[in-house]
Write a protein that holds these residues in place. Structure first.
Motif, mmCIF file in Angstrom:
data_model
loop_
_atom_site.group_PDB
_atom_site.id
_atom_site.type_symbol
_atom_site.label_atom_id
_atom_site.label_comp_id
_atom_site.label_asym_id
_atom_site.label_seq_id
_atom_site.Cartn_x
_atom_site.Cartn_y
_atom_site.Cartn_z
ATOM 1 N N ASN A 1 0.819 -1.220 0.000
ATOM 2 C CA ASN A 1 0.000 0.000 0.000
ATOM 3 C C ASN A 1 0.847 1.261 0.000
ATOM 4 N N LEU A 2 2.078 1.143 0.492
ATOM 5 C CA LEU A 2 2.948 2.319 0.554
ATOM 6 C C LEU A 2 3.257 2.881 -0.822
ATOM 7 N N CYS A 3 3.017 2.093 -1.867
ATOM 8 C CA CYS A 3 3.281 2.600 -3.215
ATOM 9 C C CYS A 3 2.333 3.746 -3.569
ATOM 10 N N PHE A 4 1.277 3.911 -2.771
ATOM 11 C CA PHE A 4 0.352 5.003 -3.021
ATOM 12 C C PHE A 4 0.611 6.188 -2.095
ATOM 13 N N VAL A 5 1.663 6.106 -1.302
ATOM 14 C CA VAL A 5 2.101 7.249 -0.507
ATOM 15 C C VAL A 5 3.251 7.886 -1.261
ATOM 16 N N SER A 6 3.164 9.178 -1.492
ATOM 17 C CA SER A 6 4.167 9.822 -2.334
ATOM 18 C C SER A 6 5.539 9.768 -1.677
ATOM 19 N N PRO A 7 6.594 9.602 -2.463
ATOM 20 C CA PRO A 7 7.954 9.590 -1.910
ATOM 21 C C PRO A 7 8.272 10.856 -1.133
ATOM 22 N N ALA A 8 7.671 11.980 -1.548
ATOM 23 C CA ALA A 8 7.915 13.219 -0.807
ATOM 24 C C ALA A 8 7.425 13.086 0.626
ATOM 25 N N THR A 9 6.256 12.463 0.785
ATOM 26 C CA THR A 9 5.724 12.251 2.132
ATOM 27 C C THR A 9 6.603 11.302 2.916
ATOM 28 N N MET A 10 7.028 10.225 2.262
ATOM 29 C CA MET A 10 7.906 9.270 2.942
ATOM 30 C C MET A 10 9.213 9.938 3.330
ATOM 31 N N ALA A 11 9.723 10.766 2.441
ATOM 32 C CA ALA A 11 10.978 11.457 2.749
ATOM 33 C C ALA A 11 10.801 12.361 3.960
ATOM 34 N N GLU A 12 9.650 13.027 4.046
ATOM 35 C CA GLU A 12 9.392 13.889 5.190
ATOM 36 C C GLU A 12 9.342 13.090 6.493
ATOM 37 N N VAL A 13 8.684 11.945 6.434
ATOM 38 C CA VAL A 13 8.577 11.113 7.631
ATOM 39 C C VAL A 13 9.952 10.636 8.067
ATOM 40 N N ILE A 14 10.742 10.167 7.087
ATOM 41 C CA ILE A 14 12.073 9.655 7.422
ATOM 42 C C ILE A 14 12.951 10.781 7.939
ATOM 43 N N ARG A 15 12.837 11.953 7.321
ATOM 44 C CA ARG A 15 13.629 13.100 7.793
ATOM 45 C C ARG A 15 13.228 13.447 9.218
ATOM 46 N N PHE A 16 11.951 13.416 9.504
ATOM 47 C CA PHE A 16 11.468 13.714 10.849
ATOM 48 C C PHE A 16 12.029 12.713 11.848
ATOM 49 N N LEU A 17 11.981 11.428 11.475
ATOM 50 C CA LEU A 17 12.454 10.389 12.389
ATOM 51 C C LEU A 17 13.960 10.489 12.592
ATOM 52 N N THR A 18 14.709 10.711 11.525
ATOM 53 C CA THR A 18 16.164 10.776 11.674
ATOM 54 C C THR A 18 16.570 12.053 12.382
ATOM 55 N N HIS A 19 15.788 13.121 12.223
ATOM 56 C CA HIS A 19 16.103 14.361 12.929
ATOM 57 C C HIS A 19 15.900 14.192 14.422
ATOM 58 N N ARG A 20 14.869 13.425 14.783
ATOM 59 C CA ARG A 20 14.613 13.188 16.206
ATOM 60 C C ARG A 20 15.675 12.284 16.806
ATOM 61 N N SER A 21 16.144 11.302 16.015
ATOM 62 C CA SER A 21 17.125 10.362 16.567
ATOM 63 C C SER A 21 18.510 10.952 16.580
ATOM 64 N N ARG A 22 18.754 11.930 15.723
ATOM 65 C CA ARG A 22 20.058 12.599 15.720
ATOM 66 C C ARG A 22 19.811 14.070 15.995
ATOM 67 N N SER A 23 19.513 14.425 17.194
ATOM 68 C CA SER A 23 19.020 15.755 17.524
ATOM 69 C C SER A 23 20.053 16.827 17.280
ATOM 70 N N SER A 24 21.318 16.526 17.290
ATOM 71 C CA SER A 24 22.342 17.538 17.111
ATOM 72 C C SER A 24 22.756 17.701 15.673
ATOM 73 N N ALA A 25 22.349 16.784 14.791
ATOM 74 C CA ALA A 25 22.757 16.845 13.388
ATOM 75 C C ALA A 25 21.785 17.700 12.616
ATOM 76 N N SER A 26 22.293 18.397 11.560
ATOM 77 C CA SER A 26 21.392 19.135 10.677
ATOM 78 C C SER A 26 21.373 18.419 9.351
ATOM 79 N N LEU A 27 20.170 18.132 8.785
ATOM 80 C CA LEU A 27 20.032 17.354 7.573
ATOM 81 C C LEU A 27 19.765 18.250 6.370
ATOM 82 N N PRO A 28 20.494 18.073 5.282
ATOM 83 C CA PRO A 28 20.176 18.823 4.064
ATOM 84 C C PRO A 28 18.825 18.386 3.509
ATOM 85 N N SER A 29 18.147 19.282 2.799
ATOM 86 C CA SER A 29 16.811 18.954 2.297
ATOM 87 C C SER A 29 16.909 18.026 1.097
ATOM 88 N N VAL A 30 15.830 17.323 0.850
ATOM 89 C CA VAL A 30 15.787 16.354 -0.235
ATOM 90 C C VAL A 30 15.341 17.055 -1.502
#
Lengths: 335, 226
Positions: free
Chosen positions: A304-333
């Motif tokens: 079913n995830l094939c119907f979730v846009s990659p942009a949305t998935m990227a946002e979720v992953i960025r959110f999760l990795t930002h929370r797990s690496r609180s001191s790191a700054s991530l470049p945008s996708v």
């Protein structure tokens, strides 16, 4: 005649443009990378389910000896019927375990995105070999898994969230600041594979809905979910108390058919998509608990995830990795 | 949250020869995908022949669903729970496969599907003796038990009306009346540890023993697509 010719000319032009836009517009491969990880985990799960049962099924004294499978599939006289498995050439227990171990390593490499182009093809071949070795004990989970693996073979699914990406960044000397989703270029191959998965999944839902309506009238009469509830040896939860609530059984049964048919037809509408994805998520969780077909339920959730846009998935992953690496700054996708 | 095309920001490129070739491949591929999906429940002669002729594509890559029950249930005898059972020599209790464990595990489900396929073969003129022999062989050599009999049983569900207001026996899902034997065979373990099975027919009939060469051959399993 000129009007007819103009009509068809216009029709083909519009269809052609829509076709090209649907299939060949470059797209962000991030979603496919997420799909690669999840599908790889499911493939590992499938192989791990054989760890304690390898010789039970495929050993010389197992439940599916090679000769028995050949007789049941009509290939005892060396005729080829489309099935191909390296497991059909030996039932030596030691060799089976070695091959199994190698298979687990390859699938693990695919999951983490190492040599993705190669390991994706090998993973598909490995999973297909197990399925073709014992087709009579495969269920609804395996075809969906192999479908995802097949399309991922053609996709740039190692572009991010992968060891391949880390190695690429390291070669460029930029490993310190690498974002897990950085440097991902849109590609036509990504869109093509993404669309193929979407079409295949939609067609699968339609098939599931339509086959429920054929064969007998239990789905028409609203009784089918009771027959699943009453499977005492398959269910994970006991919902037999629903015998007092006929309307609930009826509503649930009709709801399943409507949902599966509507999903296949309406999932292409952006407005309807979030609602359908939420409803089918609930649907598969309940089906998994009711029938015990947990692997099937999970693989459908992944598909079913094939119907979730990659942009949305990227946002979720960025959110999760930002929370797990609180001191790191991530470049945008990009995209 | 969603978009028409997956995360695209570029305009569609002009049609190129590669796109034409890819379009043809897409059409070819989707034709067989839809054919396979549409033929999962039942097949016409045309779809059966097409899928067989192109088995190098449809079956090799597992697009051919091979009558997998995606409908989940039709409330028929084929949709009930199945179990394989073994009676060891000197024992009065049948050993049931799957032998407990987590019902959601794939290993558990495979045991159920083995029994379901065994029952299907038995009730549709297939080759149930192959399953019986495999089970007898497995129990004898891997489980180190001496099998006396093997059987495949169906466990029927209770109708909702029975649970709602039936007798005590009707309300009990494990009541013996809820079970039906699809196939039973006596097992003979030979001196060389090979296993023969003799189907237990109705009273007055004698079945020909089936040895490891598989003498009893019925309908080819490919007619069901497996």
């Amino acid at each position: 005649m000129n009007a007819v010719a103009r009509y068809f000319d216009s029709l083909f032009s519009v269809c052609g443009t829509a076709w090209n836009r649907f299939w060949f517009t470059p797209a962000d491969p991030s979603g496919l990378c997420v799909l690669r990880v999840l599908t790889g985990v499911l493939a590992l799960w499938f192989l791990l389910s054989f760890v304690f049962d390898l010789t039970t099924w495929f050993g010389p004294d197992g439940l599916l000896p090679i000769e028995t499978v050949r007789q049941l599939t009509g290939t005892e006289d060396s005729a080829w019927n489309g099935r191909l498995s390296y497991l059909m050439y030996s039932d030596n227990p030691t060799l089976l375990r070695v091959l199994h171990g190698v298979g687990l390593l390859v699938v693990a490499a695919f999951t983490v995105g190492f040599a993705t182009r190669l390991t994706s093809v090998l993973t598909l071949a490995i999973i297909l070999s197990y399925i073709h070795r014992g087709p009579m004990v495969s269920g609804p989970f395996e075809p969906v898994l192999t479908m995802l693996l097949f399309y991922l073979c053609f996709a740039p699914c190692g572009a991010s969230l992968s060891v391949d990406q880390w190695l690429r960044q390291r070669r460029k000397g930029d490993s310190a600041n690498v974002s897990r989703l950085a440097g991902v270029e849109p590609s036509m191959a990504a869109n093509l594979c993404w669309r193929l998965i979407q079409v295949h999944v939609a067609a699968l839902y339609l098939m599931m809905g339509l086959t429920k309506l054929g064969g007998s009238d239990v789905w028409w009469m609203g009784e089918a979910m009771w027959w699943l509830v009453a499977h005492t040896e398959s269910r994970l939860v006991d919902l037999t108390f629903l015998h007092r609530h006929v309307y609930v059984i009826n509503l649930w049964t009709h709801g399943v058919v409507v949902l599966e048919l509507l999903f296949g037809l309406l999932v292409w509408q952006p407005l309807a998509r979030p609602l359908l994805l939420v409803l089918t998520t609930l649907h598969w969780i309940l089906i998994g608990l009711l029938t015990g077909l947990l692997s099937f339920a999970v693989v459908m959730l992944v598909a079913n995830l094939c119907f979730v846009s990659p942009a949305t998935m990227a946002e979720v992953i960025r959110f999760l990795t930002h929370r797990s690496r609180s001191s790191a700054s991530l470049p945008s996708v990009g995209g | 949250m969603t978009s028409k095309s997956p995360g695209s920001s570029a305009t569609p490129p002009a049609t190129s020869p590669w796109q034409t070739i890819l379009s043809l491949l897409i059409v070819f591929h989707l034709f067989f995908v839809f054919l396979a999906l549409g033929s999962n429940y039942s097949r016409s002669s045309l779809t059966y022949d097409l899928l067989n002729r192109f088995a190098f594509y449809t079956r090799l890559f597992n697009f051919d669903l091979d009558f997998t029950p995606y409908h989940l249930t039709h409330g028929t005898d084929a949709d009930v729970d199945h179990r394989s059972e073994v009676l060891a020599k000197g024992s009065e209790e049948w050993i049931v496969f799957p032998r407990g464990g987590f019902r959601g595990a794939d290993s558990y489900k495979r045991q159920q599907r083995f029994a379901a396929m065994w029952a299907f073969q038995a009730l549709n003129g297939g080759q149930p003796a192959l399953f019986a022999q495999a089970l007898g062989n497995y129990v004898s050599r891997q489980q180190h038990l001496v099998p006396q009999q093997v059987r495949c049983r169906k466990h029927f569900q209770q109708p909702r009306e029975d649970v709602a207001g039936g007798t005590a026996a009707q309300r009990d899902p494990e009541d013996p009346s809820r079970f039906s034997v699809a196939y039973t065979a006596n097992v003979i373990v030979n001196a060389d540890a090979s296993v023969d099975v003799i189907r237990v027919e109705e009273t007055g009939q004698v079945a020909v023993p089936v040895n490891s060469a598989g003498n009893a051959r019925g309908t080819n399993a490919n007619e069901r697509g497996r």
